[in-house]
Design a protein around this motif. Structure first.
Motif, PDB file in Angstrom:
ATOM      1  N   LYS A   1      33.686 104.521 -46.196  1.00 52.49           N
ATOM      2  CA  LYS A   1      32.851 105.485 -46.898  1.00 52.49           C
ATOM      3  C   LYS A   1      33.334 105.544 -48.340  1.00 52.49           C
ATOM      4  O   LYS A   1      34.515 105.779 -48.594  1.00 52.49           O
ATOM      5  CB  LYS A   1      32.936 106.865 -46.244  1.00 52.49           C
ATOM      6  CG  LYS A   1      32.242 106.944 -44.889  1.00 52.49           C
ATOM      7  CD  LYS A   1      32.191 108.373 -44.366  1.00 52.49           C
ATOM      8  CE  LYS A   1      31.419 108.444 -43.052  1.00 52.49           C
ATOM      9  NZ  LYS A   1      31.332 109.841 -42.540  1.00 52.49           N
TER      10      LYS A   1
ATOM     11  N   TYR B   1      32.470 107.079 -52.233  1.00 61.76           N
ATOM     12  CA  TYR B   1      31.702 108.134 -52.879  1.00 61.76           C
ATOM     13  C   TYR B   1      32.382 108.619 -54.157  1.00 61.76           C
ATOM     14  O   TYR B   1      33.566 108.353 -54.394  1.00 61.76           O
ATOM     15  CB  TYR B   1      31.508 109.319 -51.928  1.00 61.76           C
ATOM     16  CG  TYR B   1      32.777 109.849 -51.299  1.00 61.76           C
ATOM     17  CD1 TYR B   1      33.492 110.893 -51.878  1.00 61.76           C
ATOM     18  CD2 TYR B   1      33.266 109.310 -50.107  1.00 61.76           C
ATOM     19  CE1 TYR B   1      34.658 111.386 -51.303  1.00 61.76           C
ATOM     20  CE2 TYR B   1      34.428 109.787 -49.519  1.00 61.76           C
ATOM     21  CZ  TYR B   1      35.125 110.831 -50.123  1.00 61.76           C
ATOM     22  OH  TYR B   1      36.275 111.302 -49.551  1.00 61.76           O
TER      23      TYR B   1
ATOM     24  N   LYS C   1      27.757 115.313 -55.168  1.00 61.02           N
ATOM     25  CA  LYS C   1      28.459 114.208 -54.523  1.00 61.02           C
ATOM     26  C   LYS C   1      27.480 113.083 -54.200  1.00 61.02           C
ATOM     27  O   LYS C   1      26.404 113.317 -53.643  1.00 61.02           O
ATOM     28  CB  LYS C   1      29.121 114.702 -53.236  1.00 61.02           C
ATOM     29  CG  LYS C   1      30.014 113.679 -52.537  1.00 61.02           C
ATOM     30  CD  LYS C   1      30.744 114.383 -51.392  1.00 61.02           C
ATOM     31  CE  LYS C   1      31.791 113.540 -50.737  1.00 61.02           C
ATOM     32  NZ  LYS C   1      32.506 114.303 -49.675  1.00 61.02           N
TER      33      LYS C   1
ATOM     34  N   TYR D   1      27.214 109.173 -52.436  1.00 67.48           N
ATOM     35  CA  TYR D   1      27.808 108.094 -51.648  1.00 67.48           C
ATOM     36  C   TYR D   1      27.249 106.750 -52.099  1.00 67.48           C
ATOM     37  O   TYR D   1      26.140 106.666 -52.631  1.00 67.48           O
ATOM     38  CB  TYR D   1      27.496 108.293 -50.164  1.00 67.48           C
ATOM     39  CG  TYR D   1      28.321 109.370 -49.495  1.00 67.48           C
ATOM     40  CD1 TYR D   1      29.472 109.047 -48.774  1.00 67.48           C
ATOM     41  CD2 TYR D   1      27.945 110.714 -49.576  1.00 67.48           C
ATOM     42  CE1 TYR D   1      30.229 110.036 -48.153  1.00 67.48           C
ATOM     43  CE2 TYR D   1      28.699 111.708 -48.964  1.00 67.48           C
ATOM     44  CZ  TYR D   1      29.840 111.370 -48.258  1.00 67.48           C
ATOM     45  OH  TYR D   1      30.593 112.345 -47.648  1.00 67.48           O
ATOM     46  N   ARG D   2      28.014 105.699 -51.846  1.00 67.91           N
ATOM     47  CA  ARG D   2      27.549 104.355 -52.163  1.00 67.91           C
ATOM     48  C   ARG D   2      26.242 104.054 -51.419  1.00 67.91           C
ATOM     49  O   ARG D   2      25.379 103.309 -51.900  1.00 67.91           O
ATOM     50  CB  ARG D   2      28.620 103.329 -51.771  1.00 67.91           C
ATOM     51  CG  ARG D   2      28.243 101.895 -51.942  1.00 67.91           C
ATOM     52  CD  ARG D   2      28.254 101.473 -53.408  1.00 67.91           C
ATOM     53  NE  ARG D   2      29.615 101.332 -53.924  1.00 67.91           N
ATOM     54  CZ  ARG D   2      29.883 100.960 -55.173  1.00 67.91           C
ATOM     55  NH1 ARG D   2      28.893 100.737 -56.037  1.00 67.91           N
ATOM     56  NH2 ARG D   2      31.129 100.855 -55.596  1.00 67.91           N
TER      57      ARG D   2
END
Length: 450
Positions: free
Chosen positions: A365, A367, A374, A376-377
């Motif tokens: 994960k 990020y 936030k 995330y990829r």
């Protein structure tokens, strides 16, 4: 007479200048599985942490320190100042090719010691290899009990205790001895505590303490977590009292933090609401930890900082305080200026590449986040101020204003690390016995599911 007074004045200036240049003693304490919500000064309502609260009242209490969600990944980042994407291979391993703050601070002329939980390789010389001259560790060469009647390694020599001794007290005894022995010169003590990690068992201060326990499978109960928090805090207080006794408290830079969120599901009350520990999760309750810093010679009154702090930031910070050379390949940013009351260069975002590499869990994960948003990829995007548990993905929502600007900023941050993972790390891991074993288990599991 005027000449004499002039000499006194000059001498006073020299003494003042020398005092300002005296390098501080360095103590870095890290509690195990101890989240932000556990400290009363942070708003915690379930536990008693008077010694930590006292440090916070006269030092700097940080509200936005985030680490990795699991023990070893955080330890690797903390000690090397580098993101896991660059050097993390698997749970329980710190590559011996890495340079740690132990080696850097030792090279700057400090006496160095480490005590507490190791979990970074079973080589007998590991602590010394990474720069620590003296060590008292649990889980260095083996994995015996850590609490009642523990097994420890003193400078790599195994020693078992069988007369009702308590591991955290023995480790604290070592810390106090190391401090006393090196009181006349600058020292660095890294103290990764064993508390407050499960099993939640009685401490010597618990009503149901049993000195005959010889297994970590006995007397486990959620109620003992509060006892363990209190005992951990007591050990911090005991260390501070020793610094006072030796007259070296004033110029000792003392840093306290947690290594990841509290044990998964551990219930607490925090700022008037129920709060569950999130160890292992990339949500806030898995990464948000307390950070309290005390340095009486520099900090004269308590302050609270909202600056973002990463577990990679501790190496450059303590190196700056010690006058030690910081390698160019670190990702951390020194927050020493903020400790001195200066503006510094606060981070605009934090980055994380998290892969447990424990048992069969090889997931990744990745990020980036700031105080509110936030990303995330994978593209998932959250407003943490309204959704700390990350239940509402905003990636398909039309964004504007602050949210759109934050997403663009965080996307740019992620792009900086697109090719940061050295391919050889995973190749070496898969070529090792552990890698082959995990791949085989994963294959069997997949076949069974099919």
């Amino acid at each position: 007479m005027k000449f004499f007074l002039g000499l006194l004045s000059s001498f006073g200036v020299l003494v003042s200048s020398f005092s300002a240049q005296v390098r501080p003693n360095l103590i870095l304490i890290m509690a195990d599985d101890f989240g932000y919500e556990c400290v009363t000064a942070n708003g915690g309502e379930s536990y008693q942490t008077p010694n930590l609260d006292k440090l916070a009242a006269s030092g700097v209490r940080f509200e936005n320190c985030h680490v990795q969600p699991l023990c070893t990944p955080t330890r690797v980042q903390l000690m090397t100042g580098r993101y896991n994407v660059r050097n993390y291979i698997n749970f329980g391993t710190l590559l011996r090719t890495e340079t740690t703050f132990g080696s850097l601070i030792k090279s700057a002329g400090y006496a160095t010691g480490i005590c507490g939980k190791w979990q970074l390789g079973h080589e007998v010389d590991s602590p010394q290899h990474f720069g620590f001259e003296e060590s008292c560790l649990w889980q260095q060469t083996r994995r015996p009990p850590r609490y009642a009647n523990p097994g420890l390694e003193y400078n790599g020599v195994e020693k078992d205790f069988t007369h009702g001794e308590y591991g955290p007290t023995l480790v604290n005894d070592f810390a106090l001895s190391f401090i006393a022995k090196n009181k006349e010169k600058p020292f660095f003590l890294y103290y990764p505590m064993m508390l407050t990690h499960s099993p939640y068992q009685p401490t010597p201060d618990s009503p149901d303490w049993d000195p005959t326990i010889s297994s970590e499978n006995k007397q486990q109960a959620p109620k003992h977590f509060a006892d363990m928090v209190a005992y951990m805090d007591k050990m911090v207080g005991r260390l501070v009292a020793k610094l006072d006794e030796l007259g070296i408290r004033e110029n000792t830079l003392l840093i306290f933090l947690g290594d990841n969120g509290t044990g998964a599901g551990t219930p607490s009350r925090f700022k008037g609401t129920d709060y569950k520990g999130g160890k292992g999760s990339t949500t806030e309750n898995g990464t948000h930890v307390p950070l309290i810093v005390s340095w009486p010679a520099v900090m004269k009154q308590g302050r609270v900082s909202a600056d973002l702090i990463s577990s990679t930031d501790f190496l450059p910070t303590i190196c700056a305080a010690a006058g030690a050379q910081v390698p160019e390949n670190v990702d951390g940013v020194s927050f020493l200026p903020q400790l001195k009351g200066e503006a510094g260069a606060p981070r605009e975002w934090l980055y994380s590449w998290y892969s447990p590499r424990q048992s069969q869990d090889m997931t990744v994960k990745e990020y980036a986040f700031d105080q509110r948003y936030k990303l995330y990829r994978s593209g998932k995007f959250y407003d943490l101020s309204a959704d700390a548990a990350e239940k509402q993905d905003l990636s398909t929502t039309t964004l504007s204003g602050e949210a759109a600007a934050a997403k663009a900023k965080l996307q740019a941050a992620l792009e900086r690390y697109t090719d940061a993972r050295p391919a050889k790390l995973d190749e070496e891991f898969m070529a090792s016995g552990k890698g082959k074993e995990k791949a085989a288990k994963k294959g069997k599991k997949k076949k069974k599911e099919e």
